[in-house]
Design a protein around this motif. Structure first.
Motif, short mmCIF file in Angstrom:
data_model
loop_
_atom_site.label_atom_id
_atom_site.label_comp_id
_atom_site.label_asym_id
_atom_site.label_seq_id
_atom_site.Cartn_x
_atom_site.Cartn_y
_atom_site.Cartn_z
N ALA A 35 10.63 20.42 -25.19
CA ALA A 35 10.31 19.37 -24.57
C ALA A 35 11.42 18.78 -23.45
CB ALA A 35 10.04 17.97 -25.53
N THR A 36 12.65 18.94 -23.72
CA THR A 36 13.56 18.55 -22.60
C THR A 36 13.62 19.42 -21.49
OG1 THR A 36 14.89 17.39 -24.47
CG2 THR A 36 15.91 17.75 -22.31
N ALA A 37 13.40 20.82 -21.77
CA ALA A 37 13.61 21.58 -20.71
C ALA A 37 12.32 21.59 -19.95
CB ALA A 37 13.66 23.10 -21.51
N SER A 38 11.27 21.38 -20.55
CA SER A 38 9.82 21.24 -19.88
C SER A 38 9.83 20.14 -18.88
CB SER A 38 8.73 21.08 -20.78
OG SER A 38 7.48 21.20 -19.92
N SER A 39 10.17 18.86 -19.53
CA SER A 39 10.62 17.70 -18.62
C SER A 39 11.55 17.71 -17.41
CB SER A 39 10.80 16.41 -19.53
OG SER A 39 12.10 16.65 -20.12
N VAL A 40 12.67 18.31 -17.50
CA VAL A 40 13.71 18.47 -16.82
C VAL A 40 13.08 19.59 -15.49
CG1 VAL A 40 15.75 19.40 -15.95
CG2 VAL A 40 15.46 18.18 -18.11
N THR A 41 12.50 20.39 -15.72
CA THR A 41 11.92 21.28 -14.83
C THR A 41 10.92 20.77 -14.09
OG1 THR A 41 10.58 22.40 -16.36
CG2 THR A 41 12.61 23.47 -15.98
N GLY A 42 9.91 19.80 -14.75
CA GLY A 42 9.02 19.33 -14.01
C GLY A 42 9.52 18.12 -13.32
N LEU A 43 10.57 17.22 -13.62
CA LEU A 43 11.02 16.00 -12.91
C LEU A 43 11.92 16.37 -11.72
CD1 LEU A 43 12.04 14.05 -15.94
CD2 LEU A 43 10.07 13.56 -14.45
N TYR A 44 12.70 17.56 -11.68
CA TYR A 44 13.50 18.00 -10.67
C TYR A 44 12.97 19.15 -10.18
CZ TYR A 44 16.36 14.46 -13.12
OH TYR A 44 16.72 13.41 -13.48
N ASP A 45 11.75 19.38 -9.47
CA ASP A 45 11.19 20.62 -9.11
C ASP A 45 11.47 20.58 -7.42
OD1 ASP A 45 9.81 18.29 -8.24
OD2 ASP A 45 7.73 19.11 -8.75
N THR A 46 12.43 19.72 -6.91
CA THR A 46 12.55 20.05 -5.38
C THR A 46 14.01 20.26 -5.14
OG1 THR A 46 12.48 17.96 -4.88
CG2 THR A 46 10.52 18.96 -4.76
N ALA A 47 14.52 20.79 -4.28
CA ALA A 47 15.94 21.14 -4.07
C ALA A 47 16.70 19.73 -3.82
CB ALA A 47 16.22 21.92 -2.90
N GLN A 48 15.89 18.85 -3.09
CA GLN A 48 16.20 17.29 -2.75
C GLN A 48 16.52 16.53 -4.03
OE1 GLN A 48 13.82 18.82 -1.39
NE2 GLN A 48 14.42 18.95 0.75
N GLU A 49 15.59 16.72 -5.04
CA GLU A 49 15.55 15.93 -6.26
C GLU A 49 16.92 16.62 -7.16
OE1 GLU A 49 11.10 14.69 -6.81
OE2 GLU A 49 11.79 16.07 -7.91
N ARG A 50 17.13 17.77 -6.86
CA ARG A 50 18.39 18.34 -8.02
C ARG A 50 19.46 18.14 -7.36
NH1 ARG A 50 14.14 22.63 -8.00
NH2 ARG A 50 15.26 23.80 -6.53
N ALA A 51 19.59 18.17 -6.05
CA ALA A 51 20.77 17.57 -5.34
C ALA A 51 21.04 16.18 -5.77
CB ALA A 51 20.88 17.87 -3.94
N GLY A 209 34.40 13.38 -18.70
CA GLY A 209 34.82 12.14 -17.82
C GLY A 209 35.81 12.01 -16.98
N LEU A 210 36.93 12.99 -17.37
CA LEU A 210 38.01 13.41 -16.31
C LEU A 210 37.70 14.65 -15.32
CD1 LEU A 210 40.78 13.11 -19.03
CD2 LEU A 210 40.07 11.27 -17.12
N ALA A 211 36.48 14.92 -15.55
CA ALA A 211 36.20 16.25 -14.70
C ALA A 211 36.57 15.96 -13.16
CB ALA A 211 34.86 16.61 -14.79
N GLU A 212 36.83 16.96 -12.52
CA GLU A 212 37.15 17.05 -10.97
C GLU A 212 35.67 17.50 -10.06
OE1 GLU A 212 39.91 16.26 -9.32
OE2 GLU A 212 41.01 15.85 -11.21
N PRO A 213 35.61 16.71 -9.33
CA PRO A 213 34.56 16.93 -8.19
C PRO A 213 34.61 18.14 -7.56
CG PRO A 213 35.08 14.87 -8.25
CD PRO A 213 36.05 15.38 -9.04
N GLY A 214 33.97 19.26 -7.26
CA GLY A 214 33.88 20.16 -6.47
C GLY A 214 33.89 19.87 -4.98
N PRO A 215 34.25 20.90 -4.03
CA PRO A 215 34.10 20.54 -2.69
C PRO A 215 32.77 20.21 -2.15
CG PRO A 215 35.15 22.65 -3.02
CD PRO A 215 34.64 22.33 -4.47
N SER A 216 31.78 20.78 -2.73
CA SER A 216 30.47 20.33 -2.25
C SER A 216 30.00 18.84 -2.85
CB SER A 216 29.37 21.35 -2.63
OG SER A 216 29.26 21.40 -4.37
N GLY A 217 30.68 18.35 -3.71
CA GLY A 217 30.32 17.11 -4.26
C GLY A 217 28.96 16.99 -5.22
N MET A 218 28.56 18.25 -5.48
CA MET A 218 27.25 18.46 -6.35
C MET A 218 27.56 19.22 -7.66
SD MET A 218 24.13 18.81 -3.66
CE MET A 218 25.06 20.33 -2.83
N ALA A 219 29.06 19.35 -8.00
CA ALA A 219 29.35 19.94 -9.23
C ALA A 219 30.72 19.45 -9.38
CB ALA A 219 29.50 21.50 -8.77
#
Length: 539
Positions: A35-51, A209-219
């Motif tokens: 259910a969760t995987a199906s909802s995630v793939t449906g909710l974020y189906d564009t590159a803009q939403e995933r970013a 919580g202490l994770a370091e952001p990557g250069p792209s700001g998206m990881a």
């Protein structure tokens, strides 16, 4: 006779005992994953939403602590963030309870001593329990990978995700093998293992919580505390991003070391005893223990305290995120629509809190079920001695019901309070605190209706009461979380009492559903009390 004689026979016996319980665990976990995987793939189906999701995760400490750090803006990595944390905790609990059930519980009930009188080796019981637990996790890993593949996610990442989830379960099976040797009771062994699960989750949360952001700001990359947690190791494998299979060797070494320790402890203790010395109780009981309510409170207070700590943390996490709800939800029209179906109408923030309070209310129902099922554990243990005194059956049962009901109300109020305080601190005003506490408390009628169902099962079908009670909660949880996603018919949604709860603070209070739910709870409770009074004790 070798130390492992009879292992296969005991393994078949354990599988026979778990023929319902383990499949229910596996089906429930995979249904949640699907259910969760199906909802995630449906909710974020564009590159803009995933970013947008990835940027929000990277910049929000609360989001990373609660869900985990996203390693890539791809749909596979986002699915892992949304599914893995909760599934890992539930898998760990499945494994620990399975191992304790077939080791320490057998010793506590006297089954191990009877079996040991036959041609059974010293290590056979522990080995058979580990075989069952490891086998269940292998099956879970295959099913989880298949669920991800069914959602069109990459094959290598899906296999790595399945292996990571199964490895978490195997690691905690090893932990439970040790705690079963340390504690002299099944409850103590489960408590120690559960504490290890909580500690692992906290280390994972600290690392993310202490994770370091990557250069792209998206990881973001988790910090060193995640290396102290078996759950963190699973995330470090990096399914759909790095796919670091070598981390499975860490799991293997960890499990092998724990099993070796468990075998050594088994050889150095007597059957029925634990390595941890049991404290002597006071010479005389307190006056509170002279009443059925006082005895029930003494038996249930530890569970309530543990749940209170957990719900306070969860409520605070949801409240702190609420300040950014509009930004997080605004990036996806589908997600906004889904939250709206979960939480009703109103402003986006009110809808968010309505949806979250509905989910938290269903989670708290887990405490209610656990507290009420304590009566079944007592019935198969010391209840006969208690009823031989001046305590009547209705009086004894009413004491446990009162503690469970009051505990439920306390948890709901505490959850609303922690949510409101965290949200107030984030926004700088406490004006929403009363409304959030009311939104939490309004979940009580539905929870009590489910409690009535549990009491009826205890009265009418005692031997099946545990399985049926947890199955009832699972149905409510699935309908609450998956029903709006799948747009189930209203007739199916009405099965869950939580579907009738007013959606506060987004909606208005409606008296009729509350009265109907409370009336159902009272009627079911009375029926269960009457049935328990008229039947024999069931072992």
């Amino acid at each position: 006779m070798t130390a492992f004689a009879g292992t296969l026979t005991l393994t078949r016996l354990a599988l026979r005992r778990d023929r319902i319980q383990l499949p229910v665990w596996l089906v429930g976990l995979i249904a949640m994953a699907m259910a969760t995987a199906s909802s995630v793939t449906g909710l974020y189906d564009t590159a803009q939403e995933r970013a947008a999701y990835a940027r929000t995760n990277v910049t929000s400490v609360v989001s990373r602590v609660f869900n985990g750090a996203v390693t890539d803006p791809g749909i596979g990595a986002i699915t892992m963030v949304e599914t893995f944390g909760l599934l890992a905790v539930l898998t760990a609990l499945m494994s620990t309870m399975a191992v304790v059930r077939h080791t320490r519980q057998n010793e506590e009930t006297g089954r191990a001593e009877m079996v040991g009188a036959a041609v059974v080796g010293r290590y056979a019981g522990l080995t058979s329990a580990l075989i069952v637990a490891v086998g269940a996790n292998v099956v879970l890993a295959v099913l989880f990978a298949s669920a991800l593949l069914a959602n069109d996610l990459p094959a290598e990442g899906s296999l790595a995700a399945g292996a990571a989830l199964g490895a978490v379960g195997v690691a905690f099976a090893g932990i439970a093998a040790v705690t079963a040797q340390v504690s002299e009771s099944a409850r103590g062994a489960n408590g120690l293992a559960g504490s290890c699960v909580g500690l692992a989750y906290l280390f994972r949360a600290a690392g993310d919580g202490l994770a370091e952001p990557g250069p792209s700001g998206m990881a973001a990359e988790s910090a060193w505390p995640s290396w102290l947690s078996p759950i963190g190791w699973g995330q470090r494998i990096g399914p759909f991003h790095d796919d670091d299979w070598w981390i499975l060797a860490v799991y293997a070494a960890f499990f092998a070391g724990l099993v070796a320790v468990a075998f050594v402890l088994t050889a150095h203790r007597d059957v029925g005893t634990g390595m941890m010395p049991v404290r002597s109780g006071p010479a005389t009981a307190s006056r509170g223990l002279l009443s059925s309510v006082g005895l029930a409170w003494r038996l249930q207070r530890g569970v309530l305290i543990g749940w209170a700590a957990g719900m306070a943390v969860m409520g605070a996490a949801f409240g702190a995120v609420g300040h950014d709800a509009e930004e997080m939800l605004g990036g996806s029209d589908d997600l906004t629509d889904l939250i709206g179906r979960l939480g009703g109408g109103g402003s986006l923030i009110d809808v968010y809190f309505s949806a979250m309070m509905g989910i938290l209310g269903t989670v708290i129902a887990g405490y209610t079920v656990q507290a009420l099922l304590r009566m079944r554990a007592e019935e198969t243990g010391p209840l006969e001695s208690v009823l031989a005194t001046a305590v009547s059956r209705p009086r004894w049962m009413s004491g446990h019901i009162a503690c469970a009901v009051l505990g439920t109300v306390v948890l709901l109020l505490l959850t609303g309070l922690s949510t409101g305080l965290a949200y107030g601190i984030a926004t700088g005003t406490m004006s929403d605190l009363p409304g959030l506490m009311a939104a939490a408390l309004v979940q009580a009628p539905a929870t009590l209706a489910l409690a009535g169902f549990v009491i009826v099962m205890l009265g009418l079908l005692p031997r099946w009461s545990v399985a049926l009670s947890w199955a009832g909660l699972t149905v409510c949880l699935v309908i609450k979380q998956i029903g709006p996603i799948l747009e189930l018919p209203q007739a199916v949604m009405n099965i869950s009492p939580f579907s009738h709860v007013p959606a506060l603070p987004a909606g208005d209070v409606t008296v009729v559903p509350i009265v109907v739910l409370l009336s159902a709870a009272i009627a079911l409770g009375a029926l269960g009390l009457r049935a328990f009074r008229r039947r024999d004790l069931a072992y």
